[in-house]
Design a protein around this motif. Structure first.
Motif, PDB file in Angstrom:
ATOM      1  N   GLN A   1       0.076   9.631  -9.762  1.00  0.00           N
ATOM      2  CA  GLN A   1      -0.285  10.586  -8.708  1.00  0.00           C
ATOM      3  C   GLN A   1       0.523  10.278  -7.454  1.00  0.00           C
ATOM      4  N   LEU A   2       1.156  11.295  -6.896  1.00  0.00           N
ATOM      5  CA  LEU A   2       1.948  11.155  -5.677  1.00  0.00           C
ATOM      6  C   LEU A   2       1.329  12.016  -4.581  1.00  0.00           C
ATOM      7  N   ASP A   3       1.180  11.426  -3.390  1.00  0.00           N
ATOM      8  CA  ASP A   3       0.644  12.153  -2.235  1.00  0.00           C
ATOM      9  C   ASP A   3       1.652  12.097  -1.095  1.00  0.00           C
ATOM     10  N   PHE A   4       1.901  13.272  -0.482  1.00  0.00           N
ATOM     11  CA  PHE A   4       2.842  13.388   0.624  1.00  0.00           C
ATOM     12  C   PHE A   4       2.094  13.917   1.849  1.00  0.00           C
ATOM     13  N   VAL A  41      -0.641  19.582  13.755  1.00  0.00           N
ATOM     14  CA  VAL A  41      -0.366  20.263  12.496  1.00  0.00           C
ATOM     15  C   VAL A  41      -0.174  19.194  11.420  1.00  0.00           C
ATOM     16  N   ARG A  42      -0.891  19.346  10.303  1.00  0.00           N
ATOM     17  CA  ARG A  42      -0.786  18.371   9.218  1.00  0.00           C
ATOM     18  C   ARG A  42      -0.616  19.105   7.892  1.00  0.00           C
ATOM     19  N   GLY A  43       0.357  18.677   7.107  1.00  0.00           N
ATOM     20  CA  GLY A  43       0.552  19.223   5.779  1.00  0.00           C
ATOM     21  C   GLY A  43       0.468  18.124   4.738  1.00  0.00           C
ATOM     22  N   LYS A  44      -0.174  18.417   3.598  1.00  0.00           N
ATOM     23  CA  LYS A  44      -0.313  17.431   2.525  1.00  0.00           C
ATOM     24  C   LYS A  44      -0.007  18.089   1.178  1.00  0.00           C
ATOM     25  N   LEU A  45       0.645  17.318   0.324  1.00  0.00           N
ATOM     26  CA  LEU A  45       0.900  17.733  -1.051  1.00  0.00           C
ATOM     27  C   LEU A  45       0.385  16.648  -1.993  1.00  0.00           C
ATOM     28  N   ARG A  46      -0.220  17.067  -3.076  1.00  0.00           N
ATOM     29  CA  ARG A  46      -0.613  16.137  -4.137  1.00  0.00           C
ATOM     30  C   ARG A  46       0.047  16.582  -5.438  1.00  0.00           C
ATOM     31  N   PHE A  47       0.847  15.676  -6.004  1.00  0.00           N
ATOM     32  CA  PHE A  47       1.603  15.985  -7.227  1.00  0.00           C
ATOM     33  C   PHE A  47       1.151  15.044  -8.333  1.00  0.00           C
ATOM     34  N   GLN A  48       0.532  15.612  -9.348  1.00  0.00           N
ATOM     35  CA  GLN A  48       0.126  14.838 -10.522  1.00  0.00           C
ATOM     36  C   GLN A  48       1.307  14.833 -11.477  1.00  0.00           C
ATOM     37  N   ALA A 100       1.620   6.421  -3.717  1.00  0.00           N
ATOM     38  CA  ALA A 100       1.663   6.573  -5.170  1.00  0.00           C
ATOM     39  C   ALA A 100       0.573   5.727  -5.804  1.00  0.00           C
ATOM     40  N   LEU A 101      -0.035   6.260  -6.848  1.00  0.00           N
ATOM     41  CA  LEU A 101      -1.025   5.538  -7.647  1.00  0.00           C
ATOM     42  C   LEU A 101      -0.603   5.656  -9.102  1.00  0.00           C
TER      43      LEU A 101
END
Length: 714
Positions: free
Chosen positions: A243-246, A230-237, A287-288
């Motif tokens: 840009q933050l990726d979890f 199971v994989r979950g991803k979030l991308r928050f601009q 983070a970018l």
């Protein structure tokens, strides 16, 4: 089959290439054919096109993974030249690149030669985590990655990146049913939660009875698979420039391990079959930031907690099979926790040096890992490591077509080992690696490069041998520790895109000079008829090789592809003290065997992969593959070898508006493939039926198997 093709492996490959040539010639007349897509490599310090990356790298995107029907990394490795793997478990968890890499792990901790990074999370040495669920891209870099990754990438690096969240809603379900009770169900959902926040969730369960029947227990699932991911991803601009990726990953693999038979077939007699299990909870935050005119900031923070079990029926039989009712099992329970941080600054056009001719990258890397082992509830050990590194890279453009790339990494490593037998060890090392590369853009579509790179692999302690020396006088103190290994890699390559980007090709030739080669050895203990493994240093090793990959879109309906590798990997000035053919009866006395000039284990001299995809109609496509590999030694402790083989695979796919269904088969000619092998000498026989005569035993790879796969996209 023509006798020439049966006896000459290269004739087989040439024949296959000839068949493809006919297709090329007939299809070359097609015009207005679309170009092949450009592939971006993300595992270097800067993202770049694969054809602009001056190193030997294979890249497999999601479409290639689906076409292969791969659920795990092991099912992709044969597509890359000079890449091999060993089993000795439910899957091929140990990878060798250009003949370098571990083949197993038992008591002592290992310092891996091939790194594995999944979504920025370090899973080196944990191959069960290499699921291809919802994977966007897999990259296999060959050669030392001393600047990029450091101590655990002497042979190369494998990175796997899953698909990113999307702003548009998307959902997909997939199912697969195959022989041997195999079935897989997966689902993916992605979309936007707000204007700046998007998500992606993927889950999969794969089960199979495996290809072994346990005749004693009357079961056909003792070597089966049961894996849930199971994989979950979030991308928050967060802002336009941030840009933050979890990423959060959970893996639960509860596989059986019952692979070896006294009769070298798929029928076992074990009364206590083993397990190959792993439960992992891992996450990463990246983070970018592009808010400065002077630099771009990239950071990755990751953590992983993995509990593994590797156990097996050591005698492969049941109580009463041996005259003295010998029965034994072995079990290794490991917990591995790691935490890593990578902080990287990349120059912009404004901050380039020397009048704008030189771009730069600087970074800091920190990594800690704790590994706790419990063996058979009677032995335990703790191995803790800390790595800190600074690295940098300059790229200087002398002209529009000529550039020099220089990279350097300095690393400090501390390792502490302690076990329940009162063995204590602490090692601290200063390590460095790097590369110098000259790039020439011979034409707008052709890159020629030459590289000299230096890789390294940390030294360590042989805890098991230190403990065993108390009862075995044959063990010298020289075996207590092993030194750091170094390698210089010299590589020349050419890659490019031609015929309006319908033809893409890569060619690389290399020479590797290794010093203090770390090679597994073993000492026979006559007191309990056991072998104690340890690492020793050979004086050196020499490896030469060639790698080629070709992808050709011959027409709108026909695509051809091929890869091939040639390898000559040898020891230099090395005497093995653990060769089983060199032991006298039950005394354990050893006559060292000179391995100077002998090929390394798991280093086939050639391997190839070739195939074609043909659109039979607007909705129906056929894919045919042939892959092959030369025979190779299983170990540096004996001379048993695998057999050369060629496998035929095929896949027929019908695609509708938002669904597809495939009928596929692998190993259609039902070839016997050996993935792991052992040799039992007259000191350690295993079968009373033949008087415990010396004999080799093999783990068999996948037989012929057919199945149906389908997916539906919402």
């Amino acid at each position: 089959m023509n006798p020439l093709f049966r006896t000459n492996p290269f004739a087989r490959f040439i024949g296959l290439a000839g068949c493809l040539s006919v297709g090329l010639a007939s299809a070359a007349a097609e015009s207005n054919t679309a170009a092949l897509e450009e592939v971006t490599v993300t595992s270097q310090l800067r993202d770049a096109s694969q054809l602009d990356t001056p190193t030997s790298v294979s890249v497999f995107d999601g479409q290639a993974i689906d076409a292969r029907g791969a659920h795990n990394l092991e099912q992709l490795l044969n597509l890359a030249p000079n890449v091999n793997f060993s089993s000795g478990a439910s899957r091929g968890r140990f990878v060798q690149i250009r003949g370098i890499g571990e083949r197993s792990q038992f008591i002592d901790p290992v310092n891996p030669s091939v790194g594995l990074i999944v979504d920025g999370i370090d899973f080196t040495g944990l191959g069960l985590a290499a699921s291809t669920l919802d994977m966007d891209q897999v990259e296999i870099l060959r050669g030392p990655q001393g600047t990029v990754y450091g101590a655990n990438a002497l042979a190369g690096l494998i990175t796997m990146t899953s698909n990113a969240p999307t702003s548009e809603p998307k959902a997909k379900v997939s199912a697969e049913v195959a022989e041997y009770g195999s079935h897989t169900l997966s689902g993916v959902a992605s979309g936007a939660l707000s204007d700046r926040l998007s998500y992606r969730l993927a889950a999969q369960n794969q089960q199979s009875d495996g290809y072994v029947e346990n005749r004693f227990l009357g079961r056909d699932d003792t070597n089966g698979l049961d894996e849930t991911v199971v994989r979950g991803k979030l991308r928050f601009q967060a802002r336009d420039d941030l840009q933050l990726d979890f990423t959060l990953l959970h893996l639960d693999a509860d596989n059986g391990y019952d692979a070896f038979s006294l009769y070298n077939n798929r029928e076992t007699l074990s009364d206590q079959p083993g397990r190959d299990a792993q439960e992992t909870l891992a996450g990463a935050v990246s983070a970018l930031w592009t808010g400065s005119d002077g630099f771009t900031l990239k950071t990755v923070l990751s953590a992983a907690d993995s509990d593994t079990e590797y156990s097996y029926d050591e005698d492969w039989t049941y109580v009463g099979f041996h005259p003295w009712e010998y029965s034994s099992t072995d079990s290794y329970l490991r917990n591995k926790d790691n935490l890593s941080a990578d902080i990287r600054l990349l120059s912009t056009e404004r901050s380039s040096l020397f009048g704008g001719t030189t771009s730069w990258v600087v970074g800091v890397y920190l990594h800690t890992e704790e590994e706790a082992l419990v063996r058979n509830a009677s032995f335990n050990s703790q191995f803790d490591t800390e790595n800190g590194a600074v690295y940098g890279q300059l790229r200087t453009a002398f002209t529009d077509r000529l550039a020099l790339v220089t990279g350097l990494r300095f690393e400090q490593r501390a390792a502490d080992y302690a076990d329940s037998l009162a063995v204590l060890s602490k090692t601290d090392e200063d390590l460095w690696g790097g590369d110098i590369t000259l790039e020439l853009s011979a034409t707008d579509n052709t890159l020629v490069y030459g590289t000299v790179s230096r890789g390294y692999k940390a030294g360590g302690v042989n805890g098991r041998i230190i403990s065993a020396s108390a009862s075995n006088p044959d063990i010298s103190r020289d075996a207590f520790q092993f030194d750091t290994e170094y390698m210089l890699n010299y590589e020349l390559g050419i890659k490019g895109a031609w015929l309006d980007s319908r033809l893409q090709a890569q060619l690389a030739t290399f020479y590797q000079d290794r010093r203090n080669v770390q090679a597994k050895q073993s000492i026979f203990d006559p007191a309990d008829f056991s072998f104690d493994d340890f690492l020793a240093n050979a004086a050196g090793g020499k490896t030469t090789g060639l790698e080629i990959e070709v992808d050709y879109l011959a027409s709108e309906t026909l695509r051809l592809f091929a890869s091939a590798g040639w390898l000559n990997a040898e020891f230099e000035d090395f005497e093995s003290t653990s060769h089983v053919d060199a032991r006298d009866d039950y005394t354990g006395e050893v006559q060292p065997l000179d391995l100077d000039g002998r090929d390394l284990a798991h280093a086939p001299s050639y391997q190839f992969f070739t195939g074609a995809e043909y659109a039979l109609s607007a909705n129906l496509a056929l894919r045919v593959e042939v892959e092959g590999k030369d025979a190779f030694y299983f170990s540096n402790s004996h001379n048993e070898k695998s057999t050369a083989y060629e496998l035929l695979n095929a896949r027929l796919t019908y695609t509708g508006d938002n669904w597809d269904v495939s009928l596929w088969g692998r190993n259609l000619t039902d070839e016997i493939v050996y993935t792991r092998g052992f040799y039992f000498s007259n000191q350690f026989g295993n079968n009373p039926a033949n008087g415990y005569a010396p004999e080799a035993y093999y783990q068999l790879g996948e037989p012929r198997i057919a199945g149906v796969s389908a997916s539906y996209t919402f």
